[in-house]
Design a protein around this motif. Structure first.
Motif, PDB file in Angstrom:
ATOM      1  N   ILE A   1       0.800  -1.200   0.109  1.00  0.00           N
ATOM      2  CA  ILE A   1       0.039  -0.059   0.009  1.00  0.00           C
ATOM      3  C   ILE A   1       0.853   1.462   0.206  1.00  0.00           C
ATOM      4  CG2 ILE A   1      -1.744   1.385   1.351  1.00  0.00           C
ATOM      5  CD1 ILE A   1      -2.903  -1.369   2.149  1.00  0.00           C
ATOM      6  N   ILE A   2       1.833   1.114   0.800  1.00  0.00           N
ATOM      7  CA  ILE A   2       2.678   2.464   0.900  1.00  0.00           C
ATOM      8  C   ILE A   2       3.393   2.708  -0.627  1.00  0.00           C
ATOM      9  CG2 ILE A   2       5.077   3.247   1.819  1.00  0.00           C
ATOM     10  CD1 ILE A   2       3.946   1.751   4.540  1.00  0.00           C
ATOM     11  N   CYS A   3       4.087   1.696  -1.136  1.00  0.00           N
ATOM     12  CA  CYS A   3       4.386   1.588  -2.463  1.00  0.00           C
ATOM     13  C   CYS A   3       3.719   2.179  -3.558  1.00  0.00           C
ATOM     14  CB  CYS A   3       4.993   0.481  -2.837  1.00  0.00           C
ATOM     15  SG  CYS A   3       6.623  -0.091  -2.107  1.00  0.00           S
ATOM     16  N   MET A   4       2.488   1.767  -3.500  1.00  0.00           N
ATOM     17  CA  MET A   4       1.291   2.318  -4.593  1.00  0.00           C
ATOM     18  C   MET A   4       0.956   3.708  -4.186  1.00  0.00           C
ATOM     19  SD  MET A   4       0.973  -0.213  -6.521  1.00  0.00           S
ATOM     20  CE  MET A   4      -0.440   0.022  -7.333  1.00  0.00           C
ATOM     21  N   THR A   5       0.938   4.050  -3.002  1.00  0.00           N
ATOM     22  CA  THR A   5       0.764   5.529  -2.600  1.00  0.00           C
ATOM     23  C   THR A   5       1.969   6.409  -2.953  1.00  0.00           C
ATOM     24  OG1 THR A   5      -0.467   4.842  -0.595  1.00  0.00           O
ATOM     25  CG2 THR A   5       0.283   7.216  -0.956  1.00  0.00           C
ATOM     26  N   ILE A   6       3.136   5.804  -2.905  1.00  0.00           N
ATOM     27  CA  ILE A   6       4.203   6.842  -3.348  1.00  0.00           C
ATOM     28  C   ILE A   6       4.380   6.734  -4.895  1.00  0.00           C
ATOM     29  CG2 ILE A   6       6.840   6.581  -3.700  1.00  0.00           C
ATOM     30  CD1 ILE A   6       6.931   5.511  -0.816  1.00  0.00           C
ATOM     31  N   LEU A   7       3.986   5.631  -5.708  1.00  0.00           N
ATOM     32  CA  LEU A   7       3.805   5.494  -6.872  1.00  0.00           C
ATOM     33  C   LEU A   7       2.820   6.501  -7.666  1.00  0.00           C
ATOM     34  CD1 LEU A   7       5.148   4.170  -9.465  1.00  0.00           C
ATOM     35  CD2 LEU A   7       3.280   2.558  -9.297  1.00  0.00           C
ATOM     36  N   LYS A   8       1.837   6.679  -6.747  1.00  0.00           N
ATOM     37  CA  LYS A   8       0.618   7.634  -7.364  1.00  0.00           C
ATOM     38  C   LYS A   8       1.073   8.832  -7.164  1.00  0.00           C
ATOM     39  CE  LYS A   8      -2.768   9.153  -4.806  1.00  0.00           C
ATOM     40  NZ  LYS A   8      -4.019   9.109  -3.996  1.00  0.00           N
ATOM     41  N   GLY A   9       1.745   9.206  -6.038  1.00  0.00           N
ATOM     42  CA  GLY A   9       2.347  10.672  -5.998  1.00  0.00           C
ATOM     43  C   GLY A   9       3.502  11.095  -7.098  1.00  0.00           C
ATOM     44  N   VAL A  10       4.246  10.205  -7.442  1.00  0.00           N
ATOM     45  CA  VAL A  10       5.191  10.416  -8.460  1.00  0.00           C
ATOM     46  C   VAL A  10       4.431  10.491  -9.944  1.00  0.00           C
ATOM     47  CG1 VAL A  10       7.121   9.143  -9.879  1.00  0.00           C
ATOM     48  CG2 VAL A  10       7.007   9.312  -7.449  1.00  0.00           C
ATOM     49  N   ILE A  11       3.392   9.587 -10.031  1.00  0.00           N
ATOM     50  CA  ILE A  11       2.778   9.741 -11.557  1.00  0.00           C
ATOM     51  C   ILE A  11       2.092  11.207 -11.542  1.00  0.00           C
ATOM     52  CG2 ILE A  11       0.975   8.720 -12.771  1.00  0.00           C
ATOM     53  CD1 ILE A  11       2.081   6.147 -11.929  1.00  0.00           C
ATOM     54  N   HIS A  12       1.616  11.400 -10.520  1.00  0.00           N
ATOM     55  CA  HIS A  12       0.788  12.939 -10.241  1.00  0.00           C
ATOM     56  C   HIS A  12       1.620  13.768 -10.447  1.00  0.00           C
ATOM     57  CE1 HIS A  12      -2.646  15.213  -9.839  1.00  0.00           C
ATOM     58  NE2 HIS A  12      -2.113  15.905  -8.625  1.00  0.00           N
ATOM     59  N   ALA A  13       3.030  13.783  -9.809  1.00  0.00           N
ATOM     60  CA  ALA A  13       3.904  14.807  -9.688  1.00  0.00           C
ATOM     61  C   ALA A  13       4.601  15.059 -11.438  1.00  0.00           C
ATOM     62  CB  ALA A  13       4.929  14.635  -9.002  1.00  0.00           C
ATOM     63  N   LEU A  14       4.671  13.804 -12.152  1.00  0.00           N
ATOM     64  CA  LEU A  14       5.052  14.068 -13.547  1.00  0.00           C
ATOM     65  C   LEU A  14       4.069  14.381 -14.277  1.00  0.00           C
ATOM     66  CD1 LEU A  14       7.601  11.259 -13.250  1.00  0.00           C
ATOM     67  CD2 LEU A  14       8.075  13.703 -13.202  1.00  0.00           C
ATOM     68  N   LYS A  15       2.881  14.595 -13.907  1.00  0.00           N
ATOM     69  CA  LYS A  15       1.554  14.736 -14.776  1.00  0.00           C
ATOM     70  C   LYS A  15       1.468  13.752 -15.955  1.00  0.00           C
ATOM     71  CE  LYS A  15       1.462  19.717 -14.376  1.00  0.00           C
ATOM     72  NZ  LYS A  15       2.060  19.865 -13.084  1.00  0.00           N
ATOM     73  N   LEU A  16       1.489  12.264 -15.372  1.00  0.00           N
ATOM     74  CA  LEU A  16       1.475  11.360 -16.338  1.00  0.00           C
ATOM     75  C   LEU A  16       0.123  10.685 -16.172  1.00  0.00           C
ATOM     76  CD1 LEU A  16       5.001   9.463 -15.785  1.00  0.00           C
ATOM     77  CD2 LEU A  16       4.262  10.960 -17.790  1.00  0.00           C
TER      78      LEU A  16
END
Length: 101
Positions: free
Chosen positions: A48-63
């Motif tokens: 869950i923590i890894c998926m939350t971090i991945l969601k933040g990275v994808i949102h920050a890169l506007k992907l």
């Protein structure tokens, strides 16, 4: 009857130390169950923590923005009026198959 078979083999008298009682077995199985559940739930928490971090990275890169696709609209099927001919051909094929089988 079994004394004949066991007569030639030495008998150990300290077998009380080698076997576990029912309460010891239940305690050990409960501990093993709790350990297994802790491993599974810790893996789920890490996932869950890894998926939350991945969601933040994808949102920050506007992907996470979907780009509109240029797909043509599907047109309605055209009725050619040859439905009777198609039905007759299918019926003839089924009839021929039934006769040849």
């Amino acid at each position: 009857m079994f004394r004949f078979f066991l007569k030639n083999y030495p008998v150990r008298r300290d077998f009380e130390d080698k076997y576990m009682t029912i309460t010891e077995m239940l305690g050990q199985s409960g501990l093993l169950t709790l350990l297994g559940m802790c491993v599974v739930f810790s893996f789920i928490i890490i996932l869950i923590i890894c998926m939350t971090i991945l969601k933040g990275v994808i949102h920050a890169l506007k992907l996470d923005k979907e780009q509109p696709a240029d797909t043509p609209k599907a047109s309605a099927p055209v009725n050619t009026g040859n439905d009777g001919a198609i039905i007759a051909a299918i019926a003839a094929a089924v009839h021929d198959k039934a006769l040849n089988s």
